[in-house]
Design a protein around this motif. Structure first.
Motif, short mmCIF file in Angstrom:
data_model
loop_
_atom_site.label_atom_id
_atom_site.label_comp_id
_atom_site.label_asym_id
_atom_site.label_seq_id
_atom_site.Cartn_x
_atom_site.Cartn_y
_atom_site.Cartn_z
N LEU A 1 0.83 -1.21 0.00
CA LEU A 1 0.00 0.00 0.00
C LEU A 1 0.87 1.25 0.00
CD1 LEU A 1 -2.72 -1.10 2.58
CD2 LEU A 1 -2.97 -0.95 0.09
N ALA A 2 1.96 1.20 0.74
CA ALA A 2 2.82 2.37 0.86
C ALA A 2 3.52 2.70 -0.46
CB ALA A 2 3.85 2.14 1.96
N ILE A 3 3.95 1.70 -1.21
CA ILE A 3 4.66 1.99 -2.46
C ILE A 3 3.71 2.62 -3.47
CG2 ILE A 3 4.27 -0.25 -3.57
CD1 ILE A 3 7.50 1.86 -3.64
N GLY A 4 2.45 2.19 -3.47
CA GLY A 4 1.47 2.83 -4.34
C GLY A 4 1.25 4.28 -3.97
N THR A 5 1.15 4.54 -2.67
CA THR A 5 1.00 5.92 -2.20
C THR A 5 2.21 6.77 -2.55
OG1 THR A 5 -0.37 5.14 -0.36
CG2 THR A 5 0.58 7.34 -0.16
N ALA A 6 3.40 6.20 -2.37
CA ALA A 6 4.63 6.94 -2.67
C ALA A 6 4.70 7.33 -4.14
CB ALA A 6 5.84 6.09 -2.29
N TRP A 7 4.31 6.43 -5.03
CA TRP A 7 4.37 6.73 -6.45
C TRP A 7 3.34 7.78 -6.85
CZ3 TRP A 7 7.86 6.71 -9.85
CH2 TRP A 7 7.59 6.69 -11.22
N LEU A 8 2.18 7.76 -6.20
CA LEU A 8 1.19 8.79 -6.45
C LEU A 8 1.67 10.17 -5.98
CD1 LEU A 8 -2.11 6.96 -5.39
CD2 LEU A 8 -1.45 7.60 -7.70
N VAL A 9 2.28 10.18 -4.81
CA VAL A 9 2.70 11.46 -4.22
C VAL A 9 3.80 12.11 -5.04
CG1 VAL A 9 3.81 12.49 -2.20
CG2 VAL A 9 1.98 10.83 -1.90
N ILE A 10 4.77 11.32 -5.53
CA ILE A 10 5.90 11.92 -6.22
C ILE A 10 5.49 12.62 -7.50
CG2 ILE A 10 6.54 9.84 -7.49
CD1 ILE A 10 8.86 12.55 -6.01
#
Length: 300
Positions: free
Chosen positions: A231-240
């Motif tokens: 879940l975190a890696i998906g969030t990180a890619w969205l945020v960047i």
């Protein structure tokens, strides 16, 4: 079945016999296999696994073509494909600080994601263990997590710019603060769901806290922890992507914004596809990691 019961009444005239017949009918009905409401496909699973995605892509292309026919400024799939071929013919060219190939932009974004996500994992996973293990710490951090978790990723960007005085660390900070929560929460939930019998055995054996974590908690919590990481890696890619649109520099998000300023719509569509593909690859890598380290089935 009602006719059979009526006939039995007429022949025997015995209510107990009728009750036995009805009970037998219910028992037979319960043992009959239930028919599935989903109609079985006549296509073999192997063919269906290939044909179904292709049909979905064809449907997407048709809708895209219809939109392009009704809007002259929107590029057709063929025009976008030609631009993509030109773009990926040399993805690592570099003619200036603000004129670089899409490959360099993807690598720059992945570097920021790796830094922010890595720091979030280093902090978030141990914090999740502590929160799940100790009730006092859980009560202490619970309100803080509930307050900060719903905050929009872009709301953290000005704080990063104020503190770090630079766009690059501010983007990494936004990734860190937004991707840490799934890892903290899922790890803590995993620790809290460890069977109490395991902890009772550890208490009887007088195991140290380190052995409890490494021998009991970690193997049990691993599936929850890996779910939080996914879940975190998906969030990180969205945020960047969103952060780079505001901070500028080299990165896939800045590249999208720069192409919009140049009114290069085909490149924007290509960037959307690239963002989706990279995000899918990152998630599938973590799914493979989860399957390698857990016994249960991990859904993709």
């Amino acid at each position: 079945m009602n006719a059979t019961v009526t006939s039995a009444i007429g022949e025997h005239g015995n209510t107990s016999t009728v009750a036995q017949i009805e009970a037998g009918a219910v028992q037979v009905s319960a043992t009959l296999p239930k028919k599935s409401t989903r109609r079985r496909s006549t296509i073999s699973p192997g063919v269906q696994a290939v044909v179904a995605p292709l049909v979905g892509l064809a449907f997407l292309v048709i809708v895209w073509e219809l939109i392009a026919l009704n809007n002259s400024q929107f590029p057709t799939p063929l025009v976008t494909l030609k631009e993509a071929i030109k773009l990926f013919a040399d993805p690592f060219y570099r003619t200036g600080p603000n004129d670089q190939g899409v490959g360099w932009n993807i690598l720059a974004s992945l570097k920021r994601v790796a830094l922010g996500f890595g720091m979030a994992a280093v902090v978030g996973i141990p914090l999740g263990f502590v929160i799940g293990r100790f009730q006092f710490v859980s009560s202490m951090f619970g309100p803080i997590i509930s307050l900060l978790k719903p905050v929009s990723p872009l709301a953290w960007l000005p704080i990063g710019l104020l503190v770090f005085k630079s766009a690059d660390p501010a983007a990494i900070w936004s990734i860190f603060i937004c991707s840490i929560w799934p890892m903290v929460i899922n790890t803590a939930v995993g620790v809290q769901r460890v069977p109490q019998d395991y902890m009772n055995v550890a208490r009887v054996l007088n195991l140290s806290e380190w052995k409890i974590i490494t021998k009991i908690l970690f193997p049990s919590v691993l599936p929850y922890m890996l779910t939080g990481v996914r879940l975190a890696i998906g969030t990180a890619w969205l945020v960047i992507v969103a952060a780079e649109m505001l901070t500028g520099g080299v990165g896939i998000g800045f590249w999208v914004w720069d192409e919009w300023n140049n009114l290069n719509v085909p490149h924007i569509i290509i960037a959307i596809v690239v963002i989706g593909v990279v995000g899918l690859i990152l998630e599938q890598l973590l799914v493979a990691l989860a399957k390698a380290f857990t016994y249960g089935e991990v859904s993709s």
